[in-house]
Design a protein around this motif. Structure first.
Motif, PDB file in Angstrom:
ATOM      1  N   ARG A   5       0.835  -1.195   0.000  1.00 33.01           N
ATOM      2  CA  ARG A   5       0.000   0.000   0.000  1.00 33.01           C
ATOM      3  C   ARG A   5       0.874   1.251   0.000  1.00 33.01           C
ATOM      4  O   ARG A   5       1.917   1.284   0.645  1.00 33.01           O
ATOM      5  N   PRO A   6       0.447   2.307  -0.721  1.00 30.80           N
ATOM      6  CA  PRO A   6       1.235   3.539  -0.702  1.00 30.80           C
ATOM      7  C   PRO A   6       1.215   4.163   0.676  1.00 30.80           C
ATOM      8  O   PRO A   6       0.258   4.012   1.437  1.00 30.80           O
ATOM      9  N   ALA A   7       2.297   4.832   1.015  1.00 27.03           N
ATOM     10  CA  ALA A   7       2.374   5.506   2.311  1.00 27.03           C
ATOM     11  C   ALA A   7       1.308   6.587   2.379  1.00 27.03           C
ATOM     12  O   ALA A   7       1.040   7.275   1.388  1.00 27.03           O
ATOM     13  N   PRO A   8       0.651   6.762   3.525  1.00 27.33           N
ATOM     14  CA  PRO A   8      -0.381   7.794   3.632  1.00 27.33           C
ATOM     15  C   PRO A   8       0.215   9.187   3.504  1.00 27.33           C
ATOM     16  O   PRO A   8       1.359   9.431   3.907  1.00 27.33           O
ATOM     17  N   LEU A   9      -0.551  10.092   2.935  1.00 28.34           N
ATOM     18  CA  LEU A   9      -0.103  11.471   2.792  1.00 28.34           C
ATOM     19  C   LEU A   9      -0.127  12.165   4.148  1.00 28.34           C
ATOM     20  O   LEU A   9      -0.964  11.850   4.995  1.00 28.34           O
ATOM     21  N   PRO A  10       0.762  13.114   4.375  1.00 28.85           N
ATOM     22  CA  PRO A  10       0.741  13.862   5.639  1.00 28.85           C
ATOM     23  C   PRO A  10      -0.604  14.554   5.828  1.00 28.85           C
ATOM     24  O   PRO A  10      -1.198  15.057   4.871  1.00 28.85           O
ATOM     25  N   ALA A  11      -1.067  14.604   7.062  1.00 26.79           N
ATOM     26  CA  ALA A  11      -2.383  15.184   7.327  1.00 26.79           C
ATOM     27  C   ALA A  11      -2.423  16.672   7.020  1.00 26.79           C
ATOM     28  O   ALA A  11      -3.464  17.230   6.700  1.00 26.79           O
ATOM     29  N   ASP A  12      -1.265  17.346   7.120  1.00 28.46           N
ATOM     30  CA  ASP A  12      -1.241  18.789   6.912  1.00 28.46           C
ATOM     31  C   ASP A  12      -0.888  19.177   5.480  1.00 28.46           C
ATOM     32  O   ASP A  12      -0.610  20.338   5.190  1.00 28.46           O
ATOM     33  N   LEU A  13      -0.872  18.233   4.549  1.00 21.33           N
ATOM     34  CA  LEU A  13      -0.562  18.539   3.160  1.00 21.33           C
ATOM     35  C   LEU A  13      -1.669  19.401   2.572  1.00 21.33           C
ATOM     36  O   LEU A  13      -2.847  19.030   2.623  1.00 21.33           O
ATOM     37  N   PRO A  14      -1.345  20.577   2.021  1.00 20.70           N
ATOM     38  CA  PRO A  14      -2.403  21.442   1.495  1.00 20.70           C
ATOM     39  C   PRO A  14      -3.077  20.828   0.273  1.00 20.70           C
ATOM     40  O   PRO A  14      -2.437  20.188  -0.561  1.00 20.70           O
ATOM     41  N   ALA A  15      -4.372  21.013   0.183  1.00 20.27           N
ATOM     42  CA  ALA A  15      -5.114  20.526  -0.975  1.00 20.27           C
ATOM     43  C   ALA A  15      -4.792  21.404  -2.179  1.00 20.27           C
ATOM     44  O   ALA A  15      -4.485  22.586  -2.027  1.00 20.27           O
ATOM     45  N   PRO A  16      -4.836  20.851  -3.387  1.00 17.38           N
ATOM     46  CA  PRO A  16      -4.593  21.673  -4.577  1.00 17.38           C
ATOM     47  C   PRO A  16      -5.585  22.831  -4.636  1.00 17.38           C
ATOM     48  O   PRO A  16      -6.754  22.690  -4.286  1.00 17.38           O
ATOM     49  N   LEU A  17      -5.103  23.978  -5.084  1.00 20.95           N
ATOM     50  CA  LEU A  17      -5.972  25.137  -5.199  1.00 20.95           C
ATOM     51  C   LEU A  17      -7.057  24.883  -6.236  1.00 20.95           C
ATOM     52  O   LEU A  17      -6.777  24.434  -7.350  1.00 20.95           O
ATOM     53  N   SER A  18      -8.295  25.165  -5.872  1.00 19.57           N
ATOM     54  CA  SER A  18      -9.402  25.016  -6.814  1.00 19.57           C
ATOM     55  C   SER A  18      -9.494  26.257  -7.683  1.00 19.57           C
ATOM     56  O   SER A  18      -9.193  27.365  -7.252  1.00 19.57           O
ATOM     57  N   VAL A  19      -9.901  26.064  -8.934  1.00 25.08           N
ATOM     58  CA  VAL A  19      -9.940  27.151  -9.902  1.00 25.08           C
ATOM     59  C   VAL A  19     -11.321  27.250 -10.530  1.00 25.08           C
ATOM     60  O   VAL A  19     -11.864  26.260 -11.023  1.00 25.08           O
ATOM     61  N   SER A  20     -11.885  28.445 -10.489  1.00 24.69           N
ATOM     62  CA  SER A  20     -13.118  28.752 -11.223  1.00 24.69           C
ATOM     63  C   SER A  20     -12.752  29.583 -12.442  1.00 24.69           C
ATOM     64  O   SER A  20     -11.969  30.531 -12.344  1.00 24.69           O
ATOM     65  N   VAL A  21     -13.295  29.230 -13.590  1.00 19.47           N
ATOM     66  CA  VAL A  21     -13.095  30.015 -14.804  1.00 19.47           C
ATOM     67  C   VAL A  21     -14.340  30.860 -15.032  1.00 19.47           C
ATOM     68  O   VAL A  21     -15.459  30.332 -15.042  1.00 19.47           O
ATOM     69  N   VAL A  22     -14.165  32.161 -15.193  1.00 17.02           N
ATOM     70  CA  VAL A  22     -15.275  33.088 -15.400  1.00 17.02           C
ATOM     71  C   VAL A  22     -15.194  33.669 -16.812  1.00 17.02           C
ATOM     72  O   VAL A  22     -14.135  34.163 -17.222  1.00 17.02           O
TER      73      VAL A  22
ATOM     74  N   ALA B  98       2.734  28.378  -5.675  1.00 16.04           N
ATOM     75  CA  ALA B  98       4.132  28.602  -5.331  1.00 16.04           C
ATOM     76  C   ALA B  98       4.376  29.946  -4.659  1.00 16.04           C
ATOM     77  O   ALA B  98       5.470  30.172  -4.123  1.00 16.04           O
ATOM     78  N   ASP B  99       3.396  30.829  -4.674  1.00 11.15           N
ATOM     79  CA  ASP B  99       3.592  32.184  -4.139  1.00 11.15           C
ATOM     80  C   ASP B  99       2.335  32.622  -3.393  1.00 11.15           C
ATOM     81  O   ASP B  99       1.371  33.091  -3.998  1.00 11.15           O
ATOM     82  N   ASP B 100       2.349  32.494  -2.082  1.00 12.46           N
ATOM     83  CA  ASP B 100       1.183  32.855  -1.278  1.00 12.46           C
ATOM     84  C   ASP B 100       0.878  34.349  -1.302  1.00 12.46           C
ATOM     85  O   ASP B 100      -0.218  34.762  -0.947  1.00 12.46           O
TER      86      ASP B 100
END
Length: 279
Positions: free
Chosen positions: A2-19, A115-117
Motif C-alpha cells: 500500500r502507498p504511504a499515507p499522505l501527511p495530514a497537513d498537506l495542502p489541498a490543490p488550489l481550486s480554480v473557477s473560470v469566469v 508557489a507564491d502565497d
C-alpha cells in the motif's frame, strides 16, 4: 504494497473557477469552452455570465456543463464582477468568449499561485488567430506590448488583460466593493488592476499565452470606443489616487533596507505592505 499515507497537513490543490462574461457570442463561446474541456487540469467550475444575450449563448454554456449566471446590467464590468462574486474556487481565472486556451493553461496558473502565497493576480499574453500572419505578428504584438508598458506607467505596477488573467479569490473579495462595476464605459480589467492598488502583487508572465480573436485590433468606431474607455478608466482611478502617489507608494515597497552585510534581502512585498499600513 500500500502507498504511504499522505501527511495530514498537506495542502489541498488550489481550486480554480473560470469566469467568462458573454453577450451574443455563442459561436465563439462554443469553441472556447471546447478548448477548456481539453485542459490537463480541469477547473472546479466554469461560470458563464450572460450579459443580456439575444442569441443562444446561455444554451451553449449549459450544453458544455458551465454554470450560467445572469447579469442584466449592461457592461462587461458588471458582468465580470458578478462572475467573480459567484465563483467558488480559490483562484478565479478569467477569459473572454473568444479566448482559446492551450491545454496547460489552467495548470500553469494554479502552479504559480500555489508557489507564491503573496501573489494577488496573474496575467499573460496572447496571439491573434483570425488575422493575417504578418499583422498578427507585428500589429498584434505591438498592440499588447504597448498596452502593458503604458498601463504599467499609469498604474505603477503590472496591469491585467481580461482575455488571460487570474486573481486570488481573497484578493477579489478585498476589492469587490471598490471596483467601478456599475460603470459600463471603462475597461474592467484595467479598473481592477487600479483598484488592487500599488501595494498589490500582480505578475505578468509573457510565456503564459492564449489565442484570441483579432477584433480588438479593429480601428474606426470600435477603436475610438476603446480609447475613450481607456481615458475614462484613467480619469476615474486617478481621481482616487494620483499617479505620483501610486509610484511613491510602490517604490516604498520595492526598496527594503540593506542587510547588515550590505546585501539586499529578497523582496517581500507583503511584509513591507503590512509595515506601511501600520504607520
Amino acid at each position: 504494497m500500500r502507498p504511504a499515507p499522505l501527511p495530514a497537513d498537506l495542502p489541498a490543490p488550489l481550486s480554480v473557477s473560470v469566469v467568462i462574461p458573454v453577450k451574443d457570442d455563442a459561436v465563439l463561446l462554443d469553441r472556447a469552452l471546447s478548448f477548456l474541456a481539453r485542459q490537463d487540469v480541469l477547473a472546479l467550475e466554469i461560470v458563464v455570465v450572460d450579459n443580456g444575450s439575444r442569441d443562444n449563448s446561455a444554451e451553449v454554456a449549459r450544453r458544455h456543463g458551465a454554470r450560467v449566471v445572469v447579469e442584466p446590467r449592461p457592461g462587461i464590468a458588471a458582468a465580470a464582477s458578478t462572475g467573480y462574486d459567484a465563483a467558488l474556487g480559490a483562484i478565479i481565472l478569467r477569459c473572454d468568449a473568444d479566448t482559446l486556451a492551450p491545454p496547460d493553461w489552467l495548470g500553469r496558473v494554479r502552479a504559480q499561485f500555489a508557489a507564491d502565497d503573496d501573489l494577488d493576480a496573474l496575467t499573460g499574453g496572447g496571439t491573434f488567430y483570425d488575422v493575417a500572419t504578418w499583422r498578427a505578428a507585428v500589429v498584434g504584438r505591438l498592440y499588447l506590448r504597448s498596452y502593458y508598458v503604458a498601463a504599467h506607467a499609469a498604474l505603477a505596477h503590472p496591469t491585467l488583460w481580461g482575455s488571460n488573467m487570474a486573481i486570488r479569490a481573497t484578493s477579489w473579495h478585498g476589492v469587490s466593493d471598490t471596483v467601478h462595476r456599475g460603470d459600463a464605459h471603462l475597461h474592467d480589467d484595467f479598473d481592477l488592476a487600479f483598484t488592487l492598488g500599488p501595494t498589490s502583487r500582480i505578475r505578468y508572465d509573457p510565456t503564459l499565452t492564449v489565442e484570441v480573436s483579432g477584433r480588438s485590433l479593429q480601428g474606426g468606431p470600435a477603436g475610438r470606443v476603446r480609447w475613450a474607455r481607456a481615458f475614462h478608466t484613467l480619469a476615474v482611478n486617478w481621481a482616487v489616487m494620483s499617479p505620483s502617489r501610486r509610484w511613491a507608494t510602490r517604490l516604498a515597497l520595492t526598496r527594503p533596507p540593506a542587510a547588515a552585510d550590505g546585501r539586499r534581502p529578497r523582496r517581500r512585498i507583503a511584509a513591507r505592505e503590512r509595515e506601511l499600513q501600520a504607520r
